[in-house]
Scaffold this active site. Structure first.
Site, PDB file in Angstrom:
ATOM      1  N   HIS A  36      26.505  -6.822  -6.418  1.00 33.78           N
ATOM      2  CA  HIS A  36      26.965  -6.465  -7.765  1.00 33.78           C
ATOM      3  C   HIS A  36      28.298  -7.149  -8.086  1.00 33.78           C
ATOM      4  O   HIS A  36      29.099  -6.631  -8.862  1.00 33.78           O
ATOM      5  CB  HIS A  36      27.058  -4.944  -7.936  1.00 33.78           C
ATOM      6  CG  HIS A  36      25.709  -4.286  -8.012  1.00 33.78           C
ATOM      7  ND1 HIS A  36      24.991  -4.199  -9.190  1.00 33.78           N
ATOM      8  CD2 HIS A  36      24.922  -3.740  -7.057  1.00 33.78           C
ATOM      9  CE1 HIS A  36      23.837  -3.587  -8.950  1.00 33.78           C
ATOM     10  NE2 HIS A  36      23.765  -3.316  -7.661  1.00 33.78           N
ATOM     11  N   THR A  37      28.528  -8.272  -7.464  1.00 35.82           N
ATOM     12  CA  THR A  37      29.708  -9.071  -7.793  1.00 35.82           C
ATOM     13  C   THR A  37      29.347 -10.259  -8.685  1.00 35.82           C
ATOM     14  O   THR A  37      30.201 -10.780  -9.386  1.00 35.82           O
ATOM     15  CB  THR A  37      30.362  -9.628  -6.506  1.00 35.82           C
ATOM     16  OG1 THR A  37      29.325 -10.183  -5.688  1.00 35.82           O
ATOM     17  CG2 THR A  37      31.081  -8.546  -5.728  1.00 35.82           C
ATOM     18  N   ASP A  38      28.080 -10.658  -8.663  1.00 36.65           N
ATOM     19  CA  ASP A  38      27.743 -11.928  -9.345  1.00 36.65           C
ATOM     20  C   ASP A  38      27.996 -11.856 -10.850  1.00 36.65           C
ATOM     21  O   ASP A  38      28.634 -12.734 -11.408  1.00 36.65           O
ATOM     22  CB  ASP A  38      26.339 -12.448  -8.977  1.00 36.65           C
ATOM     23  CG  ASP A  38      25.188 -11.548  -9.364  1.00 36.65           C
ATOM     24  OD1 ASP A  38      25.419 -10.366  -9.722  1.00 36.65           O
ATOM     25  OD2 ASP A  38      24.041 -12.024  -9.296  1.00 36.65           O
ATOM     26  N   SER A  69      -2.107 -17.582  -9.826  1.00 35.95           N
ATOM     27  CA  SER A  69      -1.447 -17.168  -8.585  1.00 35.95           C
ATOM     28  C   SER A  69      -2.478 -16.505  -7.686  1.00 35.95           C
ATOM     29  O   SER A  69      -3.342 -15.757  -8.171  1.00 35.95           O
ATOM     30  CB  SER A  69      -0.335 -16.166  -8.889  1.00 35.95           C
ATOM     31  OG  SER A  69       0.058 -15.494  -7.695  1.00 35.95           O
ATOM     32  N   GLY A 127      13.450  -6.671  -3.146  1.00 35.35           N
ATOM     33  CA  GLY A 127      14.860  -7.039  -3.161  1.00 35.35           C
ATOM     34  C   GLY A 127      15.120  -8.365  -2.474  1.00 35.35           C
ATOM     35  O   GLY A 127      16.263  -8.709  -2.176  1.00 35.35           O
ATOM     36  N   SER A 129      14.001 -11.228  -3.780  1.00 33.10           N
ATOM     37  CA  SER A 129      13.969 -12.193  -4.862  1.00 33.10           C
ATOM     38  C   SER A 129      12.753 -13.116  -4.861  1.00 33.10           C
ATOM     39  O   SER A 129      12.865 -14.335  -4.898  1.00 33.10           O
ATOM     40  CB  SER A 129      15.260 -13.011  -4.908  1.00 33.10           C
ATOM     41  OG  SER A 129      15.523 -13.291  -6.261  1.00 33.10           O
ATOM     42  N   ASP A 175      20.587 -15.279  -6.980  1.00 33.75           N
ATOM     43  CA  ASP A 175      19.294 -15.452  -6.330  1.00 33.75           C
ATOM     44  C   ASP A 175      18.833 -16.905  -6.415  1.00 33.75           C
ATOM     45  O   ASP A 175      18.368 -17.492  -5.436  1.00 33.75           O
ATOM     46  CB  ASP A 175      18.245 -14.560  -6.995  1.00 33.75           C
ATOM     47  CG  ASP A 175      18.613 -13.090  -6.921  1.00 33.75           C
ATOM     48  OD1 ASP A 175      19.596 -12.760  -6.238  1.00 33.75           O
ATOM     49  OD2 ASP A 175      17.916 -12.279  -7.555  1.00 33.75           O
TER      50      ASP A 175
HETATM   51  P1  ADP Z   1      12.049  -9.348  -6.544  1.00 34.01           P
HETATM   52  O1  ADP Z   1      12.603 -10.570  -7.180  1.00 34.01           O
HETATM   53  O2  ADP Z   1      13.070  -8.494  -5.897  1.00 34.01           O
HETATM   54  O3  ADP Z   1      10.915  -9.632  -5.608  1.00 34.01           O
HETATM   55  P2  ADP Z   1      11.364  -8.804  -9.257  1.00 34.01           P
HETATM   56  O4  ADP Z   1      10.853  -7.580  -9.952  1.00 34.01           O
HETATM   57  O5  ADP Z   1      12.599  -9.439  -9.748  1.00 34.01           O
HETATM   58  O6  ADP Z   1      11.457  -8.442  -7.705  1.00 34.01           O
HETATM   59  O7  ADP Z   1      10.242  -9.912  -9.304  1.00 34.01           O
HETATM   60  C1  ADP Z   1       8.928  -9.628  -8.861  1.00 34.01           C
HETATM   61  C2  ADP Z   1       7.924 -10.133  -9.873  1.00 34.01           C
HETATM   62  O8  ADP Z   1       7.892 -11.588  -9.834  1.00 34.01           O
HETATM   63  C3  ADP Z   1       6.511  -9.726  -9.552  1.00 34.01           C
HETATM   64  O9  ADP Z   1       6.237  -8.431 -10.058  1.00 34.01           O
HETATM   65  C4  ADP Z   1       5.711 -10.798 -10.258  1.00 34.01           C
HETATM   66  O10 ADP Z   1       5.648 -10.533 -11.646  1.00 34.01           O
HETATM   67  C5  ADP Z   1       6.571 -12.037 -10.062  1.00 34.01           C
HETATM   68  N1  ADP Z   1       6.159 -12.814  -8.884  1.00 34.01           N
HETATM   69  C6  ADP Z   1       6.871 -13.049  -7.773  1.00 34.01           C
HETATM   70  N2  ADP Z   1       6.173 -13.788  -6.885  1.00 34.01           N
HETATM   71  C7  ADP Z   1       4.977 -14.048  -7.446  1.00 34.01           C
HETATM   72  C8  ADP Z   1       3.797 -14.752  -7.043  1.00 34.01           C
HETATM   73  N3  ADP Z   1       3.703 -15.346  -5.862  1.00 34.01           N
HETATM   74  N4  ADP Z   1       2.749 -14.807  -7.919  1.00 34.01           N
HETATM   75  C9  ADP Z   1       2.842 -14.204  -9.106  1.00 34.01           C
HETATM   76  N5  ADP Z   1       3.913 -13.526  -9.535  1.00 34.01           N
HETATM   77  C10 ADP Z   1       4.960 -13.417  -8.728  1.00 34.01           C
HETATM   78 MG    MG Z   2      14.022 -10.550  -8.748  1.00 30.96          MG
END
Ligand code: ADP
Ligand code: MG
Length: 386
Positions: A36-38, A69, A127, A129, A175
């Site tokens: 939470h610094t960024d 995907s 978490g 990313s 990230d």
């Molecule tokens: P985090 O970045 O912590 O993993 P986020 O909620 O920011 O969580 O991002 C997750 C979202 O990114 C997923 O719900 C999806 O919508 C998308 N995502 C991430 N990786 C993929 C992938 N390999 N294929 C499709 N969507 C993805």
């Molecule tokens: Mg994310």
């Protein structure tokens, strides 16, 4: 990892009936310290992990984009002008948002459509990313295929913009910076005001340490609201203290301005100010004496996030307490909080014990099974294959 390269190529071929022009990949990240610094213009010390998102891509000679995907069924087809509309499934907005931001920033008269197939072993929503891994893999691919010649910093900012403006998540640039600029066995010191980075060697293996990531698999339905609230609180505090961002506040200024802040806001600021100092101290210790001496800084970061910033959960606190009780030299939540993952720095010979103890503690507390993996600091986004 080779099998994900093959899966990306095979998935592309099956989906679109032709081979891809190339495959690019980008890693997820763990944040060693600096939480939470960024968005306060401060410092963070993330590392790219050995879990990656791979995109197989081909220019299709039209204005249409096609995105698929392995994690979702079907092919999403769209023009960039449609990006942001509610026809597009959320996951595809990370991909199309990145394309839209790059296309808008660096326009061309050539048709820009591409076909993309995504595979990944970055856990989603843990978490770590996965969102930045997806944006950045697409970013490096389009940078090459569209001959944009952009720097890693430009691409990181484009990824952040995509996430902020197209996906609608008000995240900082950490990230994407880690995913694009990561280096093997190193962390990346990020100055979130200038976006400059420095590689900081970690040397975990030489000191027989393992960076254990524990995914609580906890979903917090209010995470987005809470995150926005913390940001707003930091912005309000900066205004009250008469600075542009909390980066500009040190302990002395905070003491002098304490009467301007209500108790809760004061604690929020105290977290940000102390966390910035802990990041710089961690870098100093890593350079002077190596990772065996950074444990207490990690744990102090967790305590500050728990008590002052109030973004941990019972599960994150349990992981940290149990890890420390069973031999970890430091432990903390990583990422935005309200669920997601914790990291623990653990001597090699205690890793099994720490994993067992956390597993048992989760059973005893009636929580679902957590996920564990040993993270290895890895290189950032790159082209993997023609
Ligand atoms: P985090 O970045 O912590 O993993 P986020 O909620 O920011 O969580 O991002 C997750 C979202 O990114 C997923 O719900 C999806 O919508 C998308 N995502 C991430 N990786 C993929 C992938 N390999 N294929 C499709 N969507 C993805
Ligand atoms: Mg994310």
């Amino acid at each position: 990892m080779a099998h994900l390269l093959d899966s990306a190529k095979a998935g592309f071929l099956t989906t679109y009936g032709e081979p891809a022009e190339g495959v690019w990949s980008a890693p997820g990240r763990a944040n060693l310290i600096g939480e939470h610094t960024d968005y306060n213009g401060g410092f963070a010390l993330p590392l790219a992990i050995d879990r990656r998102t791979w995109v197989a891509v081909r220019c299709n000679g039209t204005d249409r984009f096609r995105v698929a995907s392995a994690m979702y069924t079907g092919v999403v087809e769209a023009l960039l002008s449609e990006v942001g509309g509610d026809q597009i499934p959320k996951w595809a907005t990370y991909v199309l948002g990145m394309a839209a931001v790059l296309d808008a920033g660096y326009p061309s008269s050539e048709p820009r459509g591409v076909d993309i197939f995504v595979v990944s072993d970055v856990p989603l929503g843990a978490g770590l990313s996965s969102s930045a891994a997806l944006e950045c893999s697409v970013g490096v691919a389009l940078n090459d295929l569209w001959n944009l010649g952009l720097s890693r910093t430009d691409l990181a900012l484009a990824g952040q913009r995509a996430e902020n403006t197209v996906v609608g998540a008000p995240t900082g640039v950490m990230d994407q910076s880690a995913s694009l600029k990561g280096k093997a066995d190193s962390a990346i010191l990020l100055d979130c005001r200038s976006n400059e980075t420095e590689v900081v060697p970690l040397g975990l293996r030489a000191d027989h340490l393992v960076l254990l990531i524990v995914d609580t698999r906890e979903e917090h339905s209010h995470a987005d609201n809470e995150y926005a609230e913390r940001r707003a609180s930091c912005e309000k505090a900066a205004a009250l203290l008469g600075v542009a961002q909390l980066r500009d506040v040190d302990e002395e200024l905070l003491k002098a301005g304490r009467h301007l802040l209500d108790d809760e806001t004061y604690r929020r600021v105290r977290h940000v100010v102390s966390e910035d100092a802990r990041v710089l101290e961690t870098v100093r210790v890593l350079r002077d004496s190596g990772p065996l001496n950074i444990g207490s800084l990690l744990t102090q970061s967790h305590i500050s996030l728990r008590d002052d910033f109030e973004v941990t959960t019972q599960r994150l606190n349990l992981v940290v307490d149990v890890a420390l009780a069973h031999g970890a030299i430091g432990a903390r939540m990583t990422g935005g909080g309200f669920g997601g993952s914790a990291i623990a720095l653990v001597p090699e010979n205690c890793v099994d014990e720490v994993i067992n103890a956390i597993g048992l503690a989760f059973v005893a507390a009636g929580y679902g099974e957590p996920g564990f993996f040993r993270a290895v600091a890895s290189d950032g986004a790159r082209k993997e294959s023609d």
